[in-house]
Design an enzyme around this catalytic site. Structure first.
Site, mmCIF file in Angstrom:
data_model
loop_
_atom_site.group_PDB
_atom_site.id
_atom_site.type_symbol
_atom_site.label_atom_id
_atom_site.label_comp_id
_atom_site.label_asym_id
_atom_site.label_seq_id
_atom_site.Cartn_x
_atom_site.Cartn_y
_atom_site.Cartn_z
ATOM 1 N N ARG A 76 7.071 0.816 7.752
ATOM 2 C CA ARG A 76 7.397 1.895 8.683
ATOM 3 C C ARG A 76 8.273 1.428 9.841
ATOM 4 N NH1 ARG A 76 1.229 4.218 8.481
ATOM 5 N NH2 ARG A 76 1.533 5.654 6.729
ATOM 6 N N ARG B 110 7.730 -33.397 9.800
ATOM 7 C CA ARG B 110 6.616 -33.131 10.727
ATOM 8 C C ARG B 110 5.965 -31.782 10.432
ATOM 9 N NH1 ARG B 110 11.280 -31.722 13.285
ATOM 10 N NH2 ARG B 110 11.289 -29.885 14.637
ATOM 11 N N HIS B 111 6.732 -30.887 9.865
ATOM 12 C CA HIS B 111 6.171 -29.564 9.554
ATOM 13 C C HIS B 111 5.164 -29.648 8.403
ATOM 14 C CE1 HIS B 111 9.076 -28.054 12.324
ATOM 15 N NE2 HIS B 111 10.071 -28.548 11.607
ATOM 16 N N HIS C 251 9.750 -23.939 8.664
ATOM 17 C CA HIS C 251 8.711 -24.623 9.436
ATOM 18 C C HIS C 251 7.296 -24.401 8.911
ATOM 19 C CE1 HIS C 251 11.147 -25.329 13.409
ATOM 20 N NE2 HIS C 251 11.808 -25.707 12.319
ATOM 21 N N ASN C 252 7.045 -23.249 8.301
ATOM 22 C CA ASN C 252 5.667 -22.910 7.909
ATOM 23 C C ASN C 252 5.437 -22.939 6.411
ATOM 24 O OD1 ASN C 252 6.401 -20.585 10.342
ATOM 25 N ND2 ASN C 252 4.924 -22.200 10.754
ATOM 26 N N CYS D 81 2.914 -3.215 4.094
ATOM 27 C CA CYS D 81 2.078 -2.073 4.484
ATOM 28 C C CYS D 81 2.826 -1.379 5.621
ATOM 29 C CB CYS D 81 0.650 -2.490 4.853
ATOM 30 S SG CYS D 81 0.472 -3.466 6.350
ATOM 31 N N GLY D 82 2.187 -0.473 6.343
ATOM 32 C CA GLY D 82 2.918 0.268 7.368
ATOM 33 C C GLY D 82 3.495 -0.635 8.436
ATOM 34 N N THR D 83 2.660 -1.521 8.941
ATOM 35 C CA THR D 83 3.095 -2.448 9.998
ATOM 36 C C THR D 83 3.331 -3.865 9.475
ATOM 37 O OG1 THR D 83 0.798 -3.031 10.412
ATOM 38 C CG2 THR D 83 1.723 -1.243 11.762
ATOM 39 N N GLY D 84 2.811 -4.161 8.312
ATOM 40 C CA GLY D 84 2.828 -5.533 7.797
ATOM 41 C C GLY D 84 1.669 -6.368 8.329
ATOM 42 N N ASP E 20 0.870 -1.177 0.000
ATOM 43 C CA ASP E 20 0.000 0.000 0.000
ATOM 44 C C ASP E 20 0.916 1.238 0.000
ATOM 45 O OD1 ASP E 20 0.913 0.337 2.607
ATOM 46 O OD2 ASP E 20 -1.063 0.293 3.544
ATOM 47 N N HIS E 21 0.337 2.403 0.222
ATOM 48 C CA HIS E 21 1.121 3.652 0.185
ATOM 49 C C HIS E 21 2.230 3.670 1.229
ATOM 50 C CE1 HIS E 21 -2.253 3.966 2.919
ATOM 51 N NE2 HIS E 21 -1.575 4.865 3.607
ATOM 52 N N ARG F 92 1.753 -30.479 9.664
ATOM 53 C CA ARG F 92 1.096 -29.336 10.315
ATOM 54 C C ARG F 92 0.596 -28.320 9.284
ATOM 55 N NH1 ARG F 92 6.125 -29.513 14.524
ATOM 56 N NH2 ARG F 92 5.327 -31.235 15.762
ATOM 57 N N GLY G 192 -1.890 -5.512 8.683
ATOM 58 C CA GLY G 192 -3.147 -5.520 7.917
ATOM 59 C C GLY G 192 -3.033 -6.320 6.638
HETATM 60 C C1 RB5 Z 1 -1.887 2.830 6.611
HETATM 61 O O1 RB5 Z 1 -1.850 4.037 7.295
HETATM 62 C C2 RB5 Z 1 -1.696 1.669 7.573
HETATM 63 O O2 RB5 Z 1 -2.802 1.526 8.382
HETATM 64 C C3 RB5 Z 1 -1.431 0.396 6.795
HETATM 65 O O3 RB5 Z 1 -0.313 0.569 5.997
HETATM 66 C C4 RB5 Z 1 -1.129 -0.835 7.622
HETATM 67 O O4 RB5 Z 1 -0.109 -0.579 8.546
HETATM 68 C C5 RB5 Z 1 -2.259 -1.551 8.211
HETATM 69 O O5 RB5 Z 1 -2.105 -2.621 8.836
#
Ligand code: RB5
Length: 144
Positions: A112, A135-136, A101-102, A68-71, A11-12, A139, A73
């Site tokens: 971010r 074993r993995h 493993h996964n 994404c910002g946090t990865g 995303d942005h 699962r 979402g």
């Molecule tokens: C966008 O501002 C932010 O919410 C998105 O990139 C992400 O971090 C959501 O999980």
């Protein structure tokens, strides 16, 4: 990794890191498929998670990168698709375990929270580590 085609989307909030990683993938001999977004204009991450799922399902790419910002979402959204096993990786060890493993087929990154240098290292480990099976595998099969 046999298949050198790697899908990548963000995303942005992940756009800048995506552009760095596309350059890195090219320089490392991979063929990136850029699924967008194409600027820092605000967009909705589920759209790009779905784009990735479609590319993985069609086998156009075996492995993918989502940002994404946090990865968080974008990994939640991607994992709604049965063909995707997306792992949010904050360091090389996460990437190593996610593959071994996964059998994760998508690495999710926090645009971010990780530097381009950290992200390149995470991606390198992810693309160059094989699933251990055994074993993995049992699962992982239970997930689907
Ligand atoms: C966008 O501002 C932010 O919410 C998105 O990139 C992400 O971090 C959501 O999980």
């Amino acid at each position: 990794m046999q298949n050198k085609i790697v899908a990548i989307a963000s995303d942005h909030a992940g756009f800048s890191l995506k552009q760095s990683l596309i350059e890195y993938l090219h320089d490392s001999g991979y063929i990136p498929i850029d699924l967008g977004t194409n600027s820092e204009e605000s967009v909705d991450y589920p759209v790009y998670a779905l784009e990735m799922a479609q590319v993985i399902e069609s086998r156009e790419a075996e492995l993918g990168i989502l940002i994404c910002g946090t990865g968080i979402g974008i990994s939640i959204a991607a994992n709604r698709n049965i063909c995707v096993r997306a792992a949010l990786c904050r360091d090389d060890e996460d990437a190593d375990m996610a593959r071994k493993h996964n059998d994760a087929n998508v690495v999710a990154l926090a645009g971010r929270r990780v530097t381009p240098s950290q992200a390149k290292s995470i991606v390198s480990v992810f693309l160059n580590t094989d699933f251990e099976g055994g074993r993995h595998a049992r699962r992982v099969e239970q997930i689907s």
